[in-house]
Each structure stands twice: as structure tokens, then as C-alpha cells.
Design a protein around this motif. Structure first.
Motif, PDB file in Angstrom:
ATOM      1  N   ALA A  98       6.800   3.491  -7.947  1.00  0.00           N
ATOM      2  CA  ALA A  98       5.471   3.498  -7.470  1.00  0.00           C
ATOM      3  C   ALA A  98       4.103   3.782  -8.679  1.00  0.00           C
ATOM      4  N   VAL A  99       4.653   4.401  -9.818  1.00  0.00           N
ATOM      5  CA  VAL A  99       3.684   4.381 -10.701  1.00  0.00           C
ATOM      6  C   VAL A  99       3.299   3.075 -11.337  1.00  0.00           C
ATOM      7  N   LYS A 100       4.342   2.193 -11.327  1.00  0.00           N
ATOM      8  CA  LYS A 100       4.163   0.860 -11.928  1.00  0.00           C
ATOM      9  C   LYS A 100       3.396   0.283 -10.801  1.00  0.00           C
ATOM     10  N   SER A 101       3.830   0.335  -9.494  1.00  0.00           N
ATOM     11  CA  SER A 101       3.433  -0.137  -8.143  1.00  0.00           C
ATOM     12  C   SER A 101       4.044  -1.602  -8.144  1.00  0.00           C
ATOM     13  N   TRP A 127      -1.138  10.221  -9.203  1.00  0.00           N
ATOM     14  CA  TRP A 127      -1.578   9.072  -8.612  1.00  0.00           C
ATOM     15  C   TRP A 127      -0.305   8.038  -8.571  1.00  0.00           C
ATOM     16  N   SER A 128      -0.184   7.362  -7.520  1.00  0.00           N
ATOM     17  CA  SER A 128       1.011   6.266  -7.522  1.00  0.00           C
ATOM     18  C   SER A 128       0.773   5.446  -6.097  1.00  0.00           C
ATOM     19  N   ALA A 129       1.543   4.446  -5.906  1.00  0.00           N
ATOM     20  CA  ALA A 129       1.183   3.515  -4.754  1.00  0.00           C
ATOM     21  C   ALA A 129       2.493   2.639  -4.909  1.00  0.00           C
ATOM     22  N   ALA A 130       3.302   2.400  -3.551  1.00  0.00           N
ATOM     23  CA  ALA A 130       4.189   1.495  -3.532  1.00  0.00           C
ATOM     24  C   ALA A 130       3.591   0.366  -3.505  1.00  0.00           C
ATOM     25  N   LEU A 131       2.553  -0.143  -2.922  1.00  0.00           N
ATOM     26  CA  LEU A 131       2.024  -1.445  -3.034  1.00  0.00           C
ATOM     27  C   LEU A 131       0.513  -1.444  -3.179  1.00  0.00           C
ATOM     28  N   THR A 132      -0.169  -1.966  -4.138  1.00  0.00           N
ATOM     29  CA  THR A 132      -1.586  -2.017  -4.738  1.00  0.00           C
ATOM     30  C   THR A 132      -2.021  -3.331  -4.261  1.00  0.00           C
ATOM     31  N   GLY A 163       1.396   4.871   0.428  1.00  0.00           N
ATOM     32  CA  GLY A 163       2.252   3.822   0.846  1.00  0.00           C
ATOM     33  C   GLY A 163       1.785   2.464   0.211  1.00  0.00           C
ATOM     34  N   VAL A 164       0.473   2.045   0.999  1.00  0.00           N
ATOM     35  CA  VAL A 164      -0.340   1.064   0.373  1.00  0.00           C
ATOM     36  C   VAL A 164      -1.604   1.574  -0.122  1.00  0.00           C
TER      37      VAL A 164
END
Length: 440
Positions: A98-101, A127-132, A163-164
Motif C-alpha cells: 500500500a506504500v507503492k499502492s 500515509w498509504s493506500a491499497a488503491l489510489t 483502502g481507497v
């Protein structure tokens, strides 16, 4: 090497059983797919232009719950033409950095199944997101379960593991997607680079459970619709609301916001929380409408807090707030010169399940009060409220508690045709304040 593409006719597609795709296409006559593409992902297409459809397994994704599938899924996304297309993520557990996303492009649709799991690899990032979705247009996410790392997170700081994450997206649909156990928020809607406002965003039938900060954070947007969300058991990091509407800077905007049929329950704070303090000084009016909100057992059903001075309106229609640990409805430090709050046909049932029966501010069904100098409390209208406490030992302290604790006058607060059922412990309104509040 990647497999060659083949073409399947619409006639064949219509006969295939499986997941129905609710895509904002008028359907397709010809669909381009990779060999090995599961037929059940294609149900629901009819006539339209050809659509490129890629299966992440053909790009090396394993979905075995062990392999890091981030690069493989991203490669499938990147392989779409500039005209866009569909990336299919079949059933399985896909480990995601999720860091790269996973970063969506313009005109990209991510199609998952109810048993597709994108699981966040433990990280220590703030900060991170599974989907960006960032500064792109016409992007869609359908179905799937996103599982965060709140129990395996490698750090202790930060609160924005999502998550998103939608940052300046335009024409975004997220439908039928679940986001649980995130370090921060299940879903986040805010600005992109160059202060790009998210526009025409729809979250439809999304679910968020046991996230650490919010089920949904709405920071900034124009034309945002959140329809039938189910936001439950948020806990761990303030505000801990089901849905939190809270800009982070004066240049954020909240216009044409529609929240329809939201269900919230068991959240550590409010089912829906609003704090517009950071918009103070903005001349851009806010326009927010919440329809048919049901909350069951959150700390409060609804809360509006924070000193703010911004024009506009908040309208809440037909809410049901029941079994709340404290108030059904709370407004604090709201100045009558800022945006107006109107609540139509609210029901508060068995408020104050866990609070004090002597604390007037926290134990009343509706609580409107100020404790900040410089604030002229008011600007709230409540029409046709129905307050019910039929417990053998009632715990609702007041029907309404409307007080400026600093003794200043209350301005433009109207309680129209309230009805109280059951034995409320004390009078409907604190007696000393009746002179300052209109009861019609």
C-alpha cells in the motif's frame, strides 16, 4: 510473454453465468479479453464499443495470500491502452504494497468479485493506500474486499492507511467494495496535486468495518454522492466516526454533497461527524444533504462540532438515531452566522444508553450548546422531532438541551412541533433557555 487477445461475441457473453458487472457502459458488442479470462467476469455486457479486458493472472499475479502481487496488478493496469479498459482481479487473496499502492489510470475499471481480497502488506508508513485514484478521470472500482494492516502495522504513528484513496479524481465510481481493518480510513475523498478538487464521485453500497480512524473521510469534493454505505465499528484514532466530513484547509470545498440511506453502527464516536473549522473565512458556500440516516449504537448518531465561519447549508432529512451511548444529535460551538443546520423529521430512540443521567449536555436526545467565547450560538432548526424512551428506567435526560454556557443570547434556534413519547426524566428544555429558543 503475454498471451494474444481473442474476441468473444456479445451473444456468447449473455449466456455466461457469474458476477453481474454494474458498469457505466451501455454494454459491449465485442469485448477483447486475454485467453484464460474467466467468463463469469463478463456477464452484463451488451452493445457498445470494444473494451480491452485484462486478467491480472496473465501478468503474473498469484492471489495465493503469500506472493506480493503489487507489480503484477500494476503491470496489468499499465498495459491498458490510453482509451482505457477493464482489469479483472479474480477470486483469491492478493498481497498489496500500500506504500507503492495500485495507481489507476484514466478510463480504468478494476473489476473484482465478492471473494477477491486485496490484503495490505504490513508497513510502517504514515500515509498509504491499497488503491489510489489521483488526478485521473473516469475510473471505476467494482466489488472486492480490501483488508488493512491495523493489527500488523509496523509503526505507531500516522493515521492515513487507506483502502481507497481518491485525490482529485473526476468521474469516479466505487461500488460494492468493502474496506476493513485499515490503519486509517476505509475510503478517503480529498484534493489531488495542484489543489485539484475531486468531482463527480460516487461511492455506492460500500462497506467499512473496524477501521482505525474513519469508515469514510470526505475532505473535499464537488458533486459527491455516497449511497447506501454501511459504516460500522470504527475505533482507535479520533475522530473514529462512520463518516467524517472534515476539510483540512481553507481551499477545500464541499459542494453538492449528497449522502443517501447511510447506515452506521457501533462507532466509537458519531455515526456521521462534521467539522468545518478549517473552512473558516472561505466565501464558497457548503451544500450538504443527508437523507434517511440510520445509526444504531454509535456514541452519537450525528455530531457537528468546531467553530467555523463559512456560508452554506446542511440539511438532514428523516434520520433515525437509536440506542446511542450519549446524544442522538449534538451541535457544539455553532455560530448562527455560519452555515445553517436544518433537521427534518428526526427520531431519537432510547438515547444515552451508557452516559450519565445527570449530565444535561451528554444525556439529552438533542444537545445544542456553546462553550467558546466569540461564538453566538444558533442557526439550528429542528422540525417535527420525535423523541422516544420507553425503557422501564428512562435514561434520556432532556428531550432538548439548548444552552450557551457563557450566558450569551441564543440566536435563530427553532424547535418545531416536537413530540415526546415515554417518560423523559426531566423537562423537554432547560427552563432558563426557553426564552431564547422558539418552540412552535
Amino acid at each position: 510473454m503475454l498471451a494474444k487477445k481473442i474476441t468473444i461475441s456479445a451473444t456468447v457473453l449473455k449466456r455466461v453465468l457469474g458476477l453481474s458487472l454494474v458498469l457505466s457502459l451501455q454494454a459491449v458488442a465485442l469485448v477483447t479479453v486475454d485467453p484464460g479470462q474467466p467468463a463469469n467476469f463478463l456477464t452484463g455486457y451488451g452493445k457498445a464499443e470494444a473494451v480491452t479486458t485484462l486478467d491480472v493472472r496473465n501478468y503474473g499475479a498469484k492471489g495465493n495470500g503469500v506472493t506480493n502481487d503489487t507489480a503484477a496488478i500494476q503491470n496489468a493496469i499499465n498495459a491498458l491502452p490510453t482509451t482505457g479498459g477493464i482489469v479483472v482481479i479474480p477470486s483469491g487473496t492478493y498481497m498489496v504494497d500500500a506504500v507503492k499502492s495500485l495507481n489507476l489510470k484514466n478510463n480504468t475499471t478494476i473489476q473484482m468479485t465478492p471473494t477477491t481480497i486485496l490484503k495490505v502488506i504490513p508497513n510502517s508508513a504514515d500515509w498509504s493506500a491499497a488503491l489510489t485514484i489521483k488526478n485521473v478521470a473516469s475510473t471505476k472500482i467494482y466489488s472486492g474486499v480490501l483488508v488493512g494492516d491495523r493489527y500488523t502495522h509496523l509503526g505507531t504513528s500516522g493515521e492515513h492507511g487507506m483502502g481507497v484513496g481518491i485525490f482529485g479524481g473526476n468521474g469516479v465510481i466505487v461500488q460494492g467494495t468493502t474496506a476493513n481493518n485499515m490503519w486509517g480510513d476505509g475510503f478517503y475523498i480529498g484534493t489531488g496535486s495542484n489543489a485539484t478538487v475531486s468531482r463527480n464521485v460516487q461511492l455506492i453500497d460500500v462497506k467499512a468495518d473496524n477501521n482505525r480512524r474513519q469508515g469514510i473521510s470526505l475532505i473535499s469534493g464537488n458533486g459527491v454522492s455516497i449511497i447506501r454505505p454501511r459504516l460500522t465499528n470504527t475505533n482507535g484514532k479520533a475522530p473514529s466516526a462512520g463518516l467524517d466530513i472534515e476539510p483540512s484547509k481553507i481551499t477545500d470545498t464541499l459542494q453538492n454533497i449528497s449522502i443517501v440511506d447511510p447506515y452506521t453502527a457501533g462507532n466509537a464516536a458519531a455515526g456521521i461527524s462534521i467539522n468545518l473549522a478549517k473552512l473558516t473565512g472561505s466565501t464558497v458556500p457548503v451544500s450538504i444533504r443527508i437523507t434517511n440516516h440510520v445509526d444504531d449504537g454509535s456514541q452519537r448518531g450525528f455530531s457537528a462540532a468546531g467553530l467555523s465561519m463559512v456560508p452554506g447549508s446542511l440539511v438532514i432529512d428523516n434520520p433515525i438515531w437509536k440506542n446511542n451511548k450519549l446524544n442522538g444529535f449534538l451541535v457544539t460551538n455553532h455560530d448562527y452566522r455560519t452555515y445553517s443546520i436544518t433537521v427534518n423529521n428526526p427520531q431519537v430512540i432510547n438515547a444515552n444508553t451508557e452516559g450519565s443521567t445527570t449530565n444535561l449536555a451528554t444525556g439529552s436526545a438533542f444537545s445544542i450548546y456553546n462553550y467558546t467565547s466569540g461564538v453566538l450560538l444558533g442557526g439550528v432548526t429542528i422540525n417535527n422531532a420525535k423523541i422516544t424512551d420507553l425503557r422501564s428506567t428512562p435514561r434520556t435526560v432532556h428531550g432538548f438541551y439548548v444552552v450557551d454556557t457563557l450566558g450569551k443570547a441564543i440566536n435563530k434556534v427553532s424547535l418545531v412541533a416536537p413530540v415526546i413519547n415515554g417518560k423523559i426524566l426531566r423537562t423537554m428544555l432547560k427552563t432558563s433557555d426557553i426564552v431564547n429558543v422558539k418552540i412552535k
